[in-house]
Design a protein around this motif. Sequence first.
Motif, short mmCIF file in Angstrom:
data_model
loop_
_atom_site.label_atom_id
_atom_site.label_comp_id
_atom_site.label_asym_id
_atom_site.label_seq_id
_atom_site.Cartn_x
_atom_site.Cartn_y
_atom_site.Cartn_z
N TYR A 80 0.85 -1.19 0.00
CA TYR A 80 0.00 0.00 0.00
C TYR A 80 0.88 1.25 0.00
CZ TYR A 80 -3.99 3.02 1.01
OH TYR A 80 -4.97 3.97 0.92
N PRO A 81 0.64 2.20 -0.93
CA PRO A 81 1.43 3.43 -0.98
C PRO A 81 1.02 4.38 0.14
CG PRO A 81 -0.26 3.47 -2.68
CD PRO A 81 -0.35 2.12 -2.03
N VAL A 115 -6.32 4.02 10.50
CA VAL A 115 -6.72 5.36 10.09
C VAL A 115 -7.98 5.87 10.79
CG1 VAL A 115 -5.64 5.15 7.82
CG2 VAL A 115 -8.05 4.50 8.11
N GLU A 116 -8.66 5.03 11.60
CA GLU A 116 -9.88 5.50 12.26
C GLU A 116 -9.90 5.03 13.72
OE1 GLU A 116 -13.33 4.05 10.22
OE2 GLU A 116 -12.67 1.96 10.29
N PHE A 117 -10.52 5.85 14.58
CA PHE A 117 -10.40 5.63 16.01
C PHE A 117 -11.47 6.43 16.75
CE2 PHE A 117 -8.14 9.33 14.64
CZ PHE A 117 -8.52 10.29 15.55
N TYR A 123 -4.21 9.93 8.76
CA TYR A 123 -3.43 9.35 7.67
C TYR A 123 -2.78 8.02 8.09
CZ TYR A 123 -3.95 13.64 4.98
OH TYR A 123 -4.48 14.70 4.27
N GLY A 124 -2.73 7.77 9.38
CA GLY A 124 -2.15 6.55 9.92
C GLY A 124 -1.91 6.73 11.41
N GLY A 125 -1.49 5.62 12.07
CA GLY A 125 -1.10 5.73 13.47
C GLY A 125 -2.15 5.37 14.49
N ALA A 126 -3.31 4.81 14.07
CA ALA A 126 -4.40 4.56 15.01
C ALA A 126 -4.26 3.27 15.80
CB ALA A 126 -5.74 4.56 14.27
N ARG A 146 -7.25 8.22 1.16
CA ARG A 146 -6.12 8.45 2.05
C ARG A 146 -5.07 9.38 1.46
NH1 ARG A 146 -2.78 3.48 4.94
NH2 ARG A 146 -1.75 4.70 6.59
N SER A 147 -4.95 9.41 0.14
CA SER A 147 -3.95 10.25 -0.50
C SER A 147 -4.41 11.70 -0.67
CB SER A 147 -3.60 9.67 -1.88
OG SER A 147 -4.76 9.59 -2.70
N ARG A 148 -5.65 12.01 -0.31
CA ARG A 148 -6.18 13.36 -0.46
C ARG A 148 -5.61 14.29 0.60
NH1 ARG A 148 -9.18 13.85 -5.33
NH2 ARG A 148 -10.42 11.96 -5.60
N ASP A 149 -5.56 15.59 0.28
CA ASP A 149 -5.01 16.54 1.26
C ASP A 149 -6.03 16.82 2.36
OD1 ASP A 149 -6.84 18.52 0.33
OD2 ASP A 149 -5.39 19.26 -1.14
N GLU A 150 -5.55 17.51 3.39
CA GLU A 150 -6.37 17.75 4.58
C GLU A 150 -7.59 18.61 4.28
OE1 GLU A 150 -5.67 20.21 8.63
OE2 GLU A 150 -4.19 18.62 8.23
#
Length: 339
Positions: free
Chosen positions: A56-57, A68-70, A96-99, A277-281
């Motif tokens: 996954y990129p 990605v969700e929490f 974007y990650g880290g959940a 996921r690749s979209r900006d904030e």
Amino acid sequence: MSDTMKAVDIKGGKGPISSLHITTIPRPVPTGSQALVRIRYFGLNRMDILQREGQYPVPPQAPSTLGVEFSGEIVGFGGSPEGSFKLGDAVFGLAYGGAYAEYIAVSTHMLVHKPAQLSWEQCAGIPETWITALQALYLVGEYKPGRSVLWHAGASSVSIAGQQLTRADGAKAVYATARSEDKVRFCEEELGTTKAFNAGKGQEPWDEQVLKETNGEGVDLIIDFVGPDYFWQNLNAAARDGHIVSLGFLGSSKLEGGEGLGAFVRKRIRFEGSALRSRDEEYQGKLRDQLVDHALPKFIDGSFKVLVEKVFPWEEIQEAHALMESNKTKGKLICKIDW
């Protein structure tokens, strides 16, 4: 507060389910518009499998930790957070990650206040799936009431959300595909879908079933997660001026066979790929607002269902990934972090 935290890591950076383990890593420090959220629950998504396998990129701003969700509580802020949040707020959100961790630093523009009517585990299963469905249906698919919509992988979490959204917004008909009779019944009986089609082995081709059901007209909008394995059937099942939105590759990523691309011209079909996921904030923030305005009131009054298949202690992350890979679920898989 400690400078470290527990998080799920992948031995060697990528690998099979057995490579998942809980270890200690530095706790993130929020900056700018970010909040620091102590996580109670996190949701699992199929992208997590691909990321674990190194396929996954991952966006450059994402940490290496999966998820990605929490849902959780705000325990800190960066220097310029969104003004509607304060310390101690119960929230859920998209990152974007880290959940898969005890703490996450995430933009406040991607947080939502947790309604009292929803559980922590339900809220952890909303952001990625419902925002993806909203994006596919409205921003990319340009859905308008009165059109017919087909959702592939009908018992997957995004399609579960999408079928409910489409029904609530005046679709001419809502269709789905699934690969077992159990999941077909689930779509029709639990979600109220107009008609679900069995796309399993040994069944009549699902595109022919669609054409029979629609008297040869086909479907206006097709949301596809399967990829090339359904490409030619999608062309056959699409209506004139139809729109096909491709969001993933549950099957092969290589296109083979087929009888030519004449249907593109003959039917004036649009085929469009997209990813969230690749979209900006800024883009994701607009979708967060759409989720709050369009879907949150229906979660609160019970019109929309947040279906949770199973909640695992996060120490059982390997078992959770194994169930996700089995393709036997009809709803979200959630992991709980005990405080």
